[in-house]
Scaffold this motif. Structure first.
Motif, short mmCIF file in Angstrom:
data_model
loop_
_atom_site.label_atom_id
_atom_site.label_comp_id
_atom_site.label_asym_id
_atom_site.label_seq_id
_atom_site.Cartn_x
_atom_site.Cartn_y
_atom_site.Cartn_z
N GLY A 115 0.80 -1.22 0.00
CA GLY A 115 0.00 0.00 0.00
C GLY A 115 0.83 1.26 0.00
N SER A 116 2.04 1.19 -0.47
CA SER A 116 2.95 2.34 -0.46
C SER A 116 2.41 3.46 -1.35
CB SER A 116 4.33 1.91 -0.96
OG SER A 116 4.85 0.87 -0.17
N THR A 117 2.69 4.69 -0.98
CA THR A 117 2.26 5.83 -1.77
C THR A 117 3.07 5.90 -3.08
OG1 THR A 117 3.88 7.36 -0.83
CG2 THR A 117 1.79 7.09 0.35
N GLY A 118 2.55 6.69 -4.01
CA GLY A 118 3.29 6.89 -5.25
C GLY A 118 4.63 7.54 -5.00
N GLU A 119 4.69 8.44 -4.04
CA GLU A 119 5.95 9.10 -3.69
C GLU A 119 6.96 8.09 -3.15
OE1 GLU A 119 7.46 12.83 -0.86
OE2 GLU A 119 5.51 11.89 -0.52
N GLN A 120 6.52 7.19 -2.29
CA GLN A 120 7.42 6.16 -1.75
C GLN A 120 7.93 5.23 -2.86
OE1 GLN A 120 4.57 4.68 1.12
NE2 GLN A 120 5.75 5.53 2.85
N GLN A 121 7.05 4.88 -3.78
CA GLN A 121 7.48 4.03 -4.89
C GLN A 121 8.54 4.72 -5.74
OE1 GLN A 121 4.12 2.41 -7.20
NE2 GLN A 121 2.81 2.87 -5.44
N LEU A 122 8.35 6.00 -5.99
CA LEU A 122 9.28 6.74 -6.83
C LEU A 122 10.64 6.86 -6.16
CD1 LEU A 122 8.83 7.91 -9.65
CD2 LEU A 122 8.47 10.16 -8.59
N VAL A 123 10.66 7.11 -4.85
CA VAL A 123 11.94 7.19 -4.12
C VAL A 123 12.65 5.84 -4.17
CG1 VAL A 123 12.99 7.48 -1.84
CG2 VAL A 123 11.26 9.09 -2.63
N ALA A 124 11.91 4.75 -4.00
CA ALA A 124 12.53 3.42 -4.08
C ALA A 124 13.11 3.19 -5.47
CB ALA A 124 11.49 2.35 -3.75
N GLN A 125 12.42 3.66 -6.51
CA GLN A 125 12.93 3.54 -7.87
C GLN A 125 14.22 4.34 -8.05
OE1 GLN A 125 10.02 4.62 -10.84
NE2 GLN A 125 11.55 4.85 -12.45
N VAL A 126 14.26 5.55 -7.51
CA VAL A 126 15.47 6.36 -7.57
C VAL A 126 16.63 5.63 -6.92
CG1 VAL A 126 16.56 8.48 -6.71
CG2 VAL A 126 14.25 8.57 -7.67
N VAL A 127 16.41 5.10 -5.74
CA VAL A 127 17.47 4.38 -5.01
C VAL A 127 17.98 3.21 -5.83
CG1 VAL A 127 17.88 2.87 -3.03
CG2 VAL A 127 16.78 5.10 -2.70
N ALA A 128 17.07 2.41 -6.35
CA ALA A 128 17.47 1.24 -7.13
C ALA A 128 18.30 1.66 -8.35
CB ALA A 128 16.25 0.43 -7.56
N ASN A 129 17.86 2.67 -9.06
CA ASN A 129 18.60 3.14 -10.23
C ASN A 129 20.00 3.57 -9.86
OD1 ASN A 129 17.10 3.11 -12.77
ND2 ASN A 129 15.63 4.45 -11.76
N GLU A 130 20.13 4.39 -8.84
CA GLU A 130 21.43 4.96 -8.50
C GLU A 130 22.42 3.91 -8.02
OE1 GLU A 130 22.30 8.12 -9.14
OE2 GLU A 130 20.32 8.28 -10.05
N VAL A 131 21.94 2.99 -7.21
CA VAL A 131 22.85 1.96 -6.68
C VAL A 131 23.18 0.93 -7.77
CG1 VAL A 131 23.10 0.10 -4.99
CG2 VAL A 131 22.07 2.30 -4.31
N GLU A 132 22.19 0.55 -8.57
CA GLU A 132 22.46 -0.43 -9.63
C GLU A 132 23.47 0.11 -10.64
OE1 GLU A 132 19.06 -2.29 -11.43
OE2 GLU A 132 17.91 -2.23 -9.56
N ALA A 133 23.30 1.37 -11.04
CA ALA A 133 24.24 1.95 -12.01
C ALA A 133 25.66 1.96 -11.45
CB ALA A 133 23.81 3.37 -12.36
N ARG A 134 25.80 2.30 -10.20
CA ARG A 134 27.12 2.37 -9.59
C ARG A 134 27.73 0.98 -9.40
NH1 ARG A 134 24.57 6.92 -8.55
NH2 ARG A 134 25.74 8.79 -7.98
N LEU A 135 26.91 0.01 -9.05
CA LEU A 135 27.44 -1.34 -8.85
C LEU A 135 27.91 -1.92 -10.17
CD1 LEU A 135 27.89 -3.51 -6.69
CD2 LEU A 135 25.61 -4.40 -7.22
N GLY A 136 27.15 -1.70 -11.26
CA GLY A 136 27.60 -2.14 -12.56
C GLY A 136 28.90 -1.47 -12.95
N GLY A 137 29.00 -0.15 -12.73
CA GLY A 137 30.22 0.57 -13.07
C GLY A 137 31.42 0.09 -12.28
N ALA A 138 31.21 -0.26 -11.03
CA ALA A 138 32.32 -0.75 -10.21
C ALA A 138 32.90 -2.05 -10.75
CB ALA A 138 31.86 -0.93 -8.77
N CYS A 139 32.10 -2.78 -11.53
CA CYS A 139 32.52 -4.05 -12.13
C CYS A 139 32.82 -3.89 -13.63
CB CYS A 139 31.45 -5.12 -11.94
SG CYS A 139 31.14 -5.53 -10.21
#
Length: 522
Positions: A115-139
């Motif tokens: 039941g998360s709000t749209g705002e909470q979903q969007l923040v989770a999406q931001v986090v996933a994008n930023e960490v995933e991009a950096r983890l791929g780059g580190a490898c």
């Protein structure tokens, strides 16, 4: 404090007010792109096989099994949707990762349970994008590349799910640690030809969701997973660039977002952009086609030749310059209508004849242009300092051993060194010695240059060049938001009809918490 704890702490503390408006706007565009890609694969036979399999084992739950009227457990909904998202390579990507499969789908579908709000979903999406991009780059310097960095979906899925499940900071760190403990490592044959390619993001995204559930129950993981010599990087990188995990909250990786206008590998896009601007009235008029491209495009094409020449399927043609040029010449377009088992089978002989008249050549000037475009994100000094010059050289040597064609037949790495030296002056002006510099991200252009020459039977020649693909970061006319919206508008009706597609688009635009409820069959 460990690197895992640093990353999780940033994710835990992030609020929507911390995120620039243009970053949130790109995340909304990414939602449209991912859902447009899922809808575009609705007619794909392999996608239907995966959905049928998930339907057969799925337990009842709150989330839609996309494209059906069935409601299933969130894990099953994520699994099937991620398969559809990747099926035709009709996806989006940021620098160092195809993040959307998990960054969009995990929070959007888990919201059906939390039941998360749209705002909470969007923040989770931001986090996933930023960490995933950096983890791929580190490898970056390692045995895997691009979509094969599938471990990013496990990490991003764990953080996104952990945030929506309301995990405290310590448990969020353990969710990330668990996701990295036995991260997936795909192999090339399973990605380049069979249906298993569709599972590339499905398996790890669900692993990440389960990691978050385990952490919520108090299960612990290795918090030193990114620091220990025998931890994650020991298995996934020859020269880890841990500093590429820095810059969280300062420079935003989502600013490198690119949305593919065609179903296929990103390295094909500029070839098709250039080709489709030329006035070729009929494929029968074409004598031969010459494509000059960068090292990245040539390497991809060499990888694909073993598979595309053996069996022409929607998976194998995705990575072939010759077969995509043939499709464009024969059909005048490259869309999910052509990248289908039925269409390819019916037109195989004609396509093969055209593909046989296409020549792909490596051009060092185009490779240099591509390398310089990435210089702001990967300044040579910062790269050497972060990985260690000796380890960097050894790592590049191992990459050359894994992928011998990546140096274009050169006897050693001196040609690559010359390319890097040639780019330093330009790189210094946009990146300095810092990864994820905000000014470098603002100026970034996703550059995969290609020059296409079509030689006609009447003796005329037509030529065009494209550098930044349509839908790519830095494209001055058709950027990622424009192409993402067009993709959803064009292909959404295959699953949701015209009215349903408009409802999905409106829900994305307004951050509607119940976006998930619109994704099943009406």
């Amino acid at each position: 404090m460990s690197l895992v704890e640093d990353v999780a702490g940033w994710a835990f503390r992030l609020r929507s007010t911390d995120v620039p408006a243009d970053v949130l706007g790109l995340c909304r565009a990414q939602r449209a792109a991912v859902l447009g890609g899922v809808a575009g694969s609705a007619g794909d036979a392999a996608t239907r096989r995966v959905v049928d399999a998930v339907s057969s084992w799925a337990e009842p739950g709150p989330a839609p099994l996309v494209g059906t009227r069935q409601r299933v457990a969130v894990e099953n909904a994520v699994y099937a949707a991620a398969a559809g998202s990747i099926a035709l390579d009709f996806d989006d990507y940021v620098s160092f990762g195809h993040t959307g499969h998990s960054a969009v789908l995990v929070p959007a579908l888990l919201a059906a349970e939390t039941g998360s709000t749209g705002e909470q979903q969007l923040v989770a999406q931001v986090v996933a994008n930023e960490v995933e991009a950096r983890l791929g780059g580190a490898c970056l310097i390692g045995p895997l590349n691009g979509q094969l960095w599938s471990f990013i979906h496990s990490a991003g899925g764990a953080l996104a799910a952990g945030l929506l499940l309301g995990l405290p900071e310590e448990q969020l760190a353990h969710a990330l640690a668990i996701s990295l403990y036995q991260a997936p490592r795909p192999t090339v044959p399973g990605f380049m030809a069979p249906d298993s390619k569709l599972l590339t993001a499905s398996e790890p995204a669900v692993m990440g969701l389960r990691a978050a559930r385990l952490a919520a129950a108090g299960v612990t993981g290795p918090l030193d997973a990114l620091d220990h010599a025998q931890g994650f990087f020991g298995a996934f990188s020859y020269a880890p660039v841990r500093r590429l995990l820095s810059g969280l909250g300062e420079g935003w990786a989502i600013k490198t977002l690119c949305v593919k206008p065609y179903p296929g590998c990103a390295y094909v896009d500029t070839t098709l952009d250039a080709l489709l601007t030329l006035d070729v009235s009929s494929a029968a008029d074409v004598d031969r086609v010459v494509v000059d491209a960068s090292m990245l495009t040539c390497e991809m094409d060499k990888w694909s030749a073993e598979y595309a020449d053996r069996d022409v399927t929607p998976v194998t043609v995705n990575f072939s310059v010759r077969w995509n040029v043939a499709i464009a010449l024969l059909a005048g377009e490259v869309t999910p209508r052509q990248v289908s088992a039925e269409w390819l089978t019916v037109n195989r002989d004609a396509l093969a004849a055209l593909a046989g008249r296409v020549e792909l050549r490596h051009d060092w000037e185009l490779t240099r242009a591509s390398a310089e475009a990435f210089g702001g994100l990967l300044p040579p000094g910062a790269l050497a300092g972060a990985a260690g010059l000796r380890q960097l050289r050894r790592g590049l040597g191992r990459v050359r051993g894994d992928h011998p064609s990546i140096v274009g037949g050169l006897a050693d790495l001196r040609g690559v060194g010359a390319m890097l030296r040639g780019g330093r002056a330009g790189w210094a002006s946009v990146g300095g010695r810092r990864f994820w510099a905000p000014d470098a991200l603002d100026r970034f252009r996703m550059t995969f240059p290609a020059r296409v020459s079509v030689h006609l039977r009447d003796g005329r020649s037509l030529e065009a060049r494209a550098d930044v693909p349509r839908g790519g970061a830095g494209h001055g006319v058709e950027g990622p938001t424009t192409v993402a919206n067009a993709k959803l508008s064009a292909w959404g009706p295959a699953l949701w009809g015209d009215d349903g597609t408009k409802a999905v688009a409106d829900a994305i635009a307004t951050d509607d918490a119940a976006l998930f409820a619109l994704l099943g069959q009406p």
